[in-house]
Write an enzyme that holds these catalytic residues in place. Structure first.
Site, PDB file in Angstrom:
ATOM      1  N   CYS A 273       0.695  -1.182  -0.081  1.00 15.38           N
ATOM      2  CA  CYS A 273      -0.072   0.110   0.019  1.00 15.38           C
ATOM      3  C   CYS A 273       0.804   1.334   0.039  1.00 15.38           C
ATOM      4  CB  CYS A 273      -0.995   0.097   0.986  1.00 15.38           C
ATOM      5  SG  CYS A 273      -1.889  -1.581   1.073  1.00 15.38           S
TER       6      CYS A 273
ATOM      7  N   HIS B 227      -2.925   7.103   2.028  1.00  9.67           N
ATOM      8  CA  HIS B 227      -3.564   6.021   1.918  1.00  9.67           C
ATOM      9  C   HIS B 227      -4.662   5.578   2.308  1.00  9.67           C
ATOM     10  CE1 HIS B 227      -3.990   1.858   0.833  1.00  9.67           C
ATOM     11  NE2 HIS B 227      -3.867   1.286   2.080  1.00  9.67           N
TER      12      HIS B 227
ATOM     13  N   ASN C 103     -10.390   0.239  -0.064  1.00  4.84           N
ATOM     14  CA  ASN C 103      -8.579   0.272  -0.042  1.00  4.84           C
ATOM     15  C   ASN C 103      -8.116  -0.448  -1.399  1.00  4.84           C
ATOM     16  OD1 ASN C 103      -5.873  -0.328   0.391  1.00  4.84           O
ATOM     17  ND2 ASN C 103      -6.151  -1.041   2.382  1.00  4.84           N
TER      18      ASN C 103
HETATM   19  N1  COA Z   1     -19.019  -8.543   8.615  1.00  6.29           N
HETATM   20  C1  COA Z   1     -19.575  -9.032   9.748  1.00  6.29           C
HETATM   21  N2  COA Z   1     -18.829  -9.439  10.645  1.00  6.29           N
HETATM   22  C2  COA Z   1     -17.539  -9.281  10.611  1.00  6.29           C
HETATM   23  C3  COA Z   1     -17.015  -9.065   9.305  1.00  6.29           C
HETATM   24  C4  COA Z   1     -17.655  -8.670   8.246  1.00  6.29           C
HETATM   25  N3  COA Z   1     -17.203  -8.566   7.002  1.00  6.29           N
HETATM   26  N4  COA Z   1     -15.544  -9.196   9.560  1.00  6.29           N
HETATM   27  C5  COA Z   1     -15.459  -9.722  10.749  1.00  6.29           C
HETATM   28  N5  COA Z   1     -16.758  -9.809  11.312  1.00  6.29           N
HETATM   29  C6  COA Z   1     -16.808 -10.099  12.753  1.00  6.29           C
HETATM   30  C7  COA Z   1     -15.546 -11.063  13.255  1.00  6.29           C
HETATM   31  O1  COA Z   1     -16.008 -12.207  13.081  1.00  6.29           O
HETATM   32  C8  COA Z   1     -16.205 -10.644  14.838  1.00  6.29           C
HETATM   33  O2  COA Z   1     -16.749 -11.402  15.272  1.00  6.29           O
HETATM   34  P1  COA Z   1     -16.974 -12.134  16.781  1.00  6.29           P
HETATM   35  O3  COA Z   1     -16.750 -10.957  17.489  1.00  6.29           O
HETATM   36  O4  COA Z   1     -18.071 -12.765  16.966  1.00  6.29           O
HETATM   37  O5  COA Z   1     -15.672 -12.911  16.701  1.00  6.29           O
HETATM   38  C9  COA Z   1     -16.573  -9.171  14.926  1.00  6.29           C
HETATM   39  O6  COA Z   1     -16.872  -8.945  13.602  1.00  6.29           O
HETATM   40  C10 COA Z   1     -15.323  -8.216  15.198  1.00  6.29           C
HETATM   41  O7  COA Z   1     -14.136  -8.465  14.223  1.00  6.29           O
HETATM   42  P2  COA Z   1     -13.032  -7.503  14.806  1.00  6.29           P
HETATM   43  O8  COA Z   1     -11.870  -8.161  14.003  1.00  6.29           O
HETATM   44  O9  COA Z   1     -12.802  -7.387  16.500  1.00  6.29           O
HETATM   45  O10 COA Z   1     -13.421  -5.953  14.158  1.00  6.29           O
HETATM   46  P3  COA Z   1     -12.257  -4.859  14.387  1.00  6.29           P
HETATM   47  O11 COA Z   1     -13.356  -3.912  15.086  1.00  6.29           O
HETATM   48  O12 COA Z   1     -11.123  -4.898  14.818  1.00  6.29           O
HETATM   49  O13 COA Z   1     -12.257  -4.440  12.771  1.00  6.29           O
HETATM   50  C11 COA Z   1     -11.011  -4.311  10.799  1.00  6.29           C
HETATM   51  C12 COA Z   1     -12.049  -5.351  11.919  1.00  6.29           C
HETATM   52  C13 COA Z   1     -10.471  -5.182   9.867  1.00  6.29           C
HETATM   53  C14 COA Z   1     -11.989  -3.352  10.134  1.00  6.29           C
HETATM   54  C15 COA Z   1      -9.965  -3.192  11.513  1.00  6.29           C
HETATM   55  O14 COA Z   1      -9.142  -4.287  12.487  1.00  6.29           O
HETATM   56  C16 COA Z   1      -9.082  -2.774  10.873  1.00  6.29           C
HETATM   57  O15 COA Z   1      -9.804  -1.574  10.088  1.00  6.29           O
HETATM   58  N6  COA Z   1      -7.997  -2.915  10.834  1.00  6.29           N
HETATM   59  C17 COA Z   1      -6.962  -2.378   9.718  1.00  6.29           C
HETATM   60  C18 COA Z   1      -6.885  -3.096   8.529  1.00  6.29           C
HETATM   61  C19 COA Z   1      -6.424  -2.326   7.245  1.00  6.29           C
HETATM   62  O16 COA Z   1      -6.534  -1.105   7.235  1.00  6.29           O
HETATM   63  N7  COA Z   1      -5.567  -3.291   6.392  1.00  6.29           N
HETATM   64  C20 COA Z   1      -4.798  -2.495   5.474  1.00  6.29           C
HETATM   65  C21 COA Z   1      -3.673  -1.535   5.721  1.00  6.29           C
HETATM   66  S1  COA Z   1      -2.804  -1.046   4.395  1.00  6.29           S
END
Ligand code: COA
Length: 338
Positions: A115, A265, A295
């Site tokens: 990225c 980004h 993204n």
């Molecule tokens: N739809 C519905 N539920 C979802 C889901 C989706 N697409 N993806 C995950 N879940 C669920 C999970 O299974 C979890 O359920 P559980 O609590 O029953 O186990 C719950 O949602 C919470 O997941 P979690 O991973 O704790 O959510 P979060 O608040 O950390 O958000 C991201 C997840 C990915 C949005 C967040 O971690 C993030 O933005 N990270 C940065 C990623 C990024 O930008 N990467 C590229 C960088 S270049």
């Protein structure tokens, strides 16, 4: 590094695939919802390539950037593409674009910094231009991330989209009159740059990518999907990006208040909000294409920049910060005077 000459962005372009996949569309093929995705990421929809190759999208973006810069493809002497989803391992995406545009006088190669790929390519072009080896560069960020997603992993695949962006970067004339004639008039261009990598944390965002065909290897299968520890990536981004931006501002002798826009980004709206908060900057200075693009990895920064350019948001003398961060792990920030 002290700048010897001014290197400016003189044109931008972008291309988004025709097919749009909304959050509601995704909820029909996996257990997710518009509410979950939008509230955590700011994403409403993304463009996914059906028939468009990465090179097709990159060449379209490049063509528009050349047109915006008012130059012909034969005038380009350097093409650098930031990508992790080139159509082939070889030829490189940059070589494919060279062929498609007829940029016969260019040297072309790719950089892989996920990225941060466009920013690494941009910096590499800047250094080449400063050295006097080349005068005119076409810098690309292009991705078809849809082809490396695990569409059964809802926590990752909903975040990404496909697209391409481009910028023409040129050595500029100091003499305003001469510069005007050649379409090079503008601010002082790239004022400062900083970048870094942390391979020790590489596995928090990884993609093996291709099969091992070596007959000596017993179990050559390797997963070819993106695999991500979302929370670790989030922590990395909100810690590293504001620090990198502060360092590059210090290098340029500028303060947060001097910056008109932070062109970051586009990973997640919460990351943008957190970076703004840590820098004590107004969130209104952080334009975004997340809602309609998701993204797009290396394509995010140049697609956003092109949208801003086309909307007339950038005027001569404006100072902006551009920053990329992601897999590797990698990060890069630049201060640019438009
Ligand atoms: N739809 C519905 N539920 C979802 C889901 C989706 N697409 N993806 C995950 N879940 C669920 C999970 O299974 C979890 O359920 P559980 O609590 O029953 O186990 C719950 O949602 C919470 O997941 P979690 O991973 O704790 O959510 P979060 O608040 O950390 O958000 C991201 C997840 C990915 C949005 C967040 O971690 C993030 O933005 N990270 C940065 C990623 C990024 O930008 N990467 C590229 C960088 S270049």
């Amino acid at each position: 590094m002290e700048n010897k000459v001014a290197t400016r962005i003189t044109g931008t372009g972008s291309y988004l695939p025709e097919h749009i996949m909304t959050n509601d569309d995704l909820s029909k093929i996996m257990d997710t919802s518009d509410e979950w995705i939008f509230s955590r990421t700011g994403i409403k929809e993304r463009h996914l390539a059906k028939d468009e190759s990465t090179a097709f999208m990159a060449a379209k973006a490049g063509e528009k950037a050349l047109h915006d810069a008012g130059i012909e493809a034969v005038e380009v002497d350097l093409i650098i593409a930031g990508t992790i989803t080139s159509d082939y391992v070889t030829p490189s995406l940059a070589c494919e674009v060279q062929e498609k545009l007829g940029a016969v006088n260019a040297v072309a190669f790719d950089v892989n910094a996920a990225c941060a790929g466009f920013m690494f390519a941009f910096h590499t072009a800047h250094v080449y231009l400063q050295s006097g080896i080349y005068n005119t560069a076409l810098v690309l960020g292009a991705e078809s991330l849809s082809k490396i997603m695990d569409w059964k992993d809802r926590s990752t695949c909903v975040l990404f989209g496909d697209g391409a962006g481009a910028a023409v970067v040129r050595v500029c004339e100091e003499d305003e009159e001469k510069a005007g004639k050649k379409g090079l008039a503008g601010g002082r261009g790239i004022l400062a740059f900083e970048q870094g990598s942390d391979g020790g944390k590489g596995m928090v965002l990884n993609c093996c990518g291709r099969k091992n065909h070596n007959p000596l290897v017993k179990n050559p299968w390797m997963p070819s999907y993106v695999s991500m520890d979302g929370q670790q990536v989030y922590k990395f981004a909100v810690g590293t990006v504001p620090a990198s931006i502060q360092r590059v501002l210090d290098k340029a002798g500028l303060r947060v208040d001097d910056i008109k826009y932070f062109v970051l980004h586009q990973a997640n709206i919460r990351i943008l909000q957190s970076v703004a908060k840590r820098l004590k900057a107004d969130i209104g200075k952080f334009p975004s294409v997340l809602d309609h693009c998701g993204n797009m990895s290396a394509a995010s920064v140049p697609v956003l920049l092109d949208e801003m350019n086309r909307k007339g948001m950038l005027e001569k003398g404006d100072k902006i910060v551009m920053a990329g961060f992601g897999g590797g792990l990698t990060w890069a920030s630049a201060v640019v005077e438009w």
